[in-house]
Design an enzyme around this catalytic site. Structure first.
Site, PDB file in Angstrom:
ATOM      1  N   ASP A   1      39.261  56.263 104.415  1.00 40.58           N
ATOM      2  CA  ASP A   1      38.828  56.099 103.018  1.00 40.58           C
ATOM      3  C   ASP A   1      37.707  55.075 102.907  1.00 40.58           C
ATOM      4  O   ASP A   1      36.804  55.217 102.079  1.00 40.58           O
ATOM      5  CB  ASP A   1      40.020  55.683 102.138  1.00 40.58           C
ATOM      6  CG  ASP A   1      41.043  56.796 101.986  1.00 40.58           C
ATOM      7  OD1 ASP A   1      40.672  57.970 102.176  1.00 40.58           O
ATOM      8  OD2 ASP A   1      42.215  56.497 101.666  1.00 40.58           O
TER       9      ASP A   1
ATOM     10  N   GLY B   1      46.325  46.007 105.919  1.00 40.19           N
ATOM     11  CA  GLY B   1      46.438  46.666 104.623  1.00 40.19           C
ATOM     12  C   GLY B   1      45.348  47.705 104.407  1.00 40.19           C
ATOM     13  O   GLY B   1      44.533  47.974 105.297  1.00 40.19           O
TER      14      GLY B   1
ATOM     15  N   GLY C   1      41.765  58.591  96.462  1.00 42.27           N
ATOM     16  CA  GLY C   1      40.662  58.541  95.500  1.00 42.27           C
ATOM     17  C   GLY C   1      40.301  57.107  95.160  1.00 42.27           C
ATOM     18  O   GLY C   1      39.133  56.684  95.266  1.00 42.27           O
TER      19      GLY C   1
ATOM     20  N   THR D   1      35.254  62.636 111.272  1.00 40.08           N
ATOM     21  CA  THR D   1      35.540  61.291 111.788  1.00 40.08           C
ATOM     22  C   THR D   1      36.543  61.406 112.923  1.00 40.08           C
ATOM     23  O   THR D   1      37.452  62.238 112.894  1.00 40.08           O
ATOM     24  CB  THR D   1      36.063  60.351 110.693  1.00 40.08           C
ATOM     25  OG1 THR D   1      37.330  60.816 110.219  1.00 40.08           O
ATOM     26  CG2 THR D   1      35.076  60.227 109.537  1.00 40.08           C
TER      27      THR D   1
ATOM     28  N   GLU E   1      44.438  64.850  96.727  1.00 38.00           N
ATOM     29  CA  GLU E   1      45.702  64.215  96.319  1.00 38.00           C
ATOM     30  C   GLU E   1      46.008  64.434  94.842  1.00 38.00           C
ATOM     31  O   GLU E   1      46.956  63.877  94.320  1.00 38.00           O
ATOM     32  CB  GLU E   1      45.697  62.708  96.644  1.00 38.00           C
ATOM     33  CG  GLU E   1      46.453  62.406  97.928  1.00 38.00           C
ATOM     34  CD  GLU E   1      46.513  60.938  98.271  1.00 38.00           C
ATOM     35  OE1 GLU E   1      47.118  60.623  99.289  1.00 38.00           O
ATOM     36  OE2 GLU E   1      45.957  60.092  97.530  1.00 38.00           O
TER      37      GLU E   1
ATOM     38  N   GLY F   1      46.194  55.310  97.384  1.00 37.77           N
ATOM     39  CA  GLY F   1      45.733  56.586  96.836  1.00 37.77           C
ATOM     40  C   GLY F   1      44.323  56.794  97.360  1.00 37.77           C
ATOM     41  O   GLY F   1      43.478  55.901  97.246  1.00 37.77           O
TER      42      GLY F   1
HETATM   43  N1  LIG Z   1      39.791  51.478 116.078  1.00 41.32           N
HETATM   44  C1  LIG Z   1      38.629  51.606 115.440  1.00 41.32           C
HETATM   45  N2  LIG Z   1      37.550  50.869 115.801  1.00 41.32           N
HETATM   46  C2  LIG Z   1      36.368  50.989 115.162  1.00 41.32           C
HETATM   47  N3  LIG Z   1      36.167  51.854 114.159  1.00 41.32           N
HETATM   48  C3  LIG Z   1      37.188  52.618 113.748  1.00 41.32           C
HETATM   49  C4  LIG Z   1      38.471  52.545 114.367  1.00 41.32           C
HETATM   50  N4  LIG Z   1      39.283  53.426 113.739  1.00 41.32           N
HETATM   51  C5  LIG Z   1      38.530  54.009 112.783  1.00 41.32           C
HETATM   52  N5  LIG Z   1      37.273  53.543 112.789  1.00 41.32           N
HETATM   53  C6  LIG Z   1      36.158  53.972 111.905  1.00 41.32           C
HETATM   54  O1  LIG Z   1      36.701  54.582 110.760  1.00 41.32           O
HETATM   55  C7  LIG Z   1      36.265  55.946 110.679  1.00 41.32           C
HETATM   56  C8  LIG Z   1      37.387  56.794 110.118  1.00 41.32           C
HETATM   57  O2  LIG Z   1      38.516  56.731 110.963  1.00 41.32           O
HETATM   58  P1  LIG Z   1      39.495  57.963 111.219  1.00 41.32           P
HETATM   59  O3  LIG Z   1      38.741  59.075 111.818  1.00 41.32           O
HETATM   60  O4  LIG Z   1      40.678  57.424 111.929  1.00 41.32           O
HETATM   61  O5  LIG Z   1      39.848  58.382 109.723  1.00 41.32           O
HETATM   62  P2  LIG Z   1      41.283  58.845 109.156  1.00 41.32           P
HETATM   63  O6  LIG Z   1      42.025  59.536 110.229  1.00 41.32           O
HETATM   64  O7  LIG Z   1      41.025  59.576 107.905  1.00 41.32           O
HETATM   65  O8  LIG Z   1      41.876  57.406 108.897  1.00 41.32           O
HETATM   66  P3  LIG Z   1      43.247  56.978 108.263  1.00 41.32           P
HETATM   67  O9  LIG Z   1      44.039  58.223 108.003  1.00 41.32           O
HETATM   68  O10 LIG Z   1      43.821  56.084 109.334  1.00 41.32           O
HETATM   69  O11 LIG Z   1      42.809  56.224 107.074  1.00 41.32           O
HETATM   70  C9  LIG Z   1      35.843  56.327 112.089  1.00 41.32           C
HETATM   71  O12 LIG Z   1      34.872  57.358 112.067  1.00 41.32           O
HETATM   72  C10 LIG Z   1      35.286  55.002 112.607  1.00 41.32           C
HETATM   73  O13 LIG Z   1      33.949  54.826 112.149  1.00 41.32           O
END
Ligand SMILES: Nc1ncnc2c1ncn2[C@@H]1O[C@H](COP(=O)(O)OP(=O)(O)OP(=O)(O)O)[C@@H](O)[C@H]1O
Ligand SMILES: *[C@@H]1O[C@H](CO)[C@@H](O)[C@H](O)[C@H]1NC(C)=O
Length: 312
Positions: free
Chosen positions: A259, A296, A46, A226, A145, A44
């Site tokens: 998250d 996880g 949150g 991100t 959510e 989740g």
């Molecule tokens: N492969 C990676 N290596 C290093 N840092 C990462 C990687 N993937 C994600 N991160 C870090 O995590 C942050 C958030 O990732 P992302 O933009 O994929 O968020 P998201 O799409 O909301 O993630 P998810 O839905 O997979 O939880 C990125 O800005 C980066 O700092």
């Protein structure tokens, strides 16, 4: 009722129990197949964000609803184990705890059914009970959510009390109420959400910046987009966009990285209010990078003691 303790971070959002089965392939319609492994995880958006903030040392509280069932009991124990105040987490007899039933194949494909359950029943009543705590908190954090109207109401309550707000428009929805932008001190989304909200692509750095500027124009104090392994982009109206590269790591499982990032950002905003947003995002990126090095979602989130001292 007045609460004595002022919280660093209050999250108004979701709790989901992840039921994860690993199988050789996805079953066809009407088919039953044997899987290999099964585990139950805490998820989740949150709760994930709240737990990450707590593990970094923030004094946190969750406002949420779970069912009066064994998953709900388990979730309350999870909050206790993580030092999250759960006095505003209600157990409803009218709906089951939210679940995500996830099948992951050996090849890494997945199929997921989510049932919001009790999350959808979180309402004004529970928010009202949490109002004194929200009013004295340093940061309020919401996602999508739960019923959007409940998130909107929480953000309004926080802004009226001059509490700093972070809003994460996830899961993405196209026709977001425009008030969400005006009520967000920091609006933090990923590139998919930025695309859906602006109707523009956000794949390249230039596109992501253009989409971020458009979100900023809608009234947010600042925008963070991100970009997965490419890091993130920070935009504040008067400043040039700041691009923060990700920490290079051997990624094992990126589930829940977003998250982890947002929970960490909330921690920094509450505990280091004088720090520049770009620096907070850089540090949150280090925290999220640590989370992708383990399997996880919450199980991969680092504690303060697992991280370099320079982050604190
Ligand atoms: N492969 C990676 N290596 C290093 N840092 C990462 C990687 N993937 C994600 N991160 C870090 O995590 C942050 C958030 O990732 P992302 O933009 O994929 O968020 P998201 O799409 O909301 O993630 P998810 O839905 O997979 O939880 C990125 O800005 C980066 O700092
Ligand atoms: C962004 O977050 C959404 C949830 O809102 C998720 O479905 C999507 O896969 C994420 N995008 C990326 C590029 O990770």
């Amino acid at each position: 009722m007045m609460t004595e303790e002022a919280f660093d971070v209050i999250v108004v959002g979701s709790c989901m129990t992840d039921l994860v089965s690993q199988s050789p392939r996805l079953p066809k319609e009407g088919e039953t197949i044997h899987g290999r492994n099964f585990f139950i995880g805490f998820g989740g958006k949150g709760a994930n964000q709240c737990v990450q903030a707590a593990r970094l040392g923030a004094k946190t509280a969750m406002v949420a609803k779970v069912g009066k069932d064994s998953f709900g009991d388990g979730y309350l124990r999870n909050f206790k184990d993580n030092g999250v105040h759960a006095g505003f987490v209600g157990q409803s007899p009218d709906a089951a705890t939210g679940v995500a039933s996830i099948t992951v194949t050996d090849a890494g494909q997945n199929a997921i059914v989510i049932v919001a359950g009790a999350n959808a029943l979180l309402s004004e009543k529970e928010l009202g009970e949490a109002l004194p705590a929200i009013a004295s908190a340093k940061v309020l954090l919401c996602q999508l959510e739960i019923a959007p109207q409940t998130s909107l109401r929480a953000l309004r309550m926080a802004k009226e009390k001059k509490v700093t707000t972070i809003f994460n428009p996830a899961p993405a929805m196209a026709d977001l109420d425009p008030d969400f932008y005006r009520l967000s001190d920091v609006f933090c989304c990923n590139e998919t959400e930025a695309e859906l909200l602006t109707g523009r692509p956000a794949d390249t750095a230039e596109e992501a910046e253009r989409a971020g500027r458009e979100l900023l124009r809608r009234g947010c104090g600042a925008v963070v987009v991100t970009l997965g392994a490419r890091g993130c982009l920070v935009l504040k109206s008067a400043n040039a966009a700041e691009s923060l590269p990700a920490t290079p790591v051997a990624a094992l499982d990126t589930t829940g990285a977003g998250d982890s990032f947002i929970g960490a950002l909330a921690f920094y905003m509450a505990r280091y209010p004088q720090m520049q947003l770009g620096e907070m995002a850089r540090r949150a990126g280090h925290v999220a990078a640590a989370s992708v090095r383990a399997m996880g979602t919450q199980s991969s989130y680092p504690h303060k003691g697992d991280l370099a001292g320079e982050l604190f």
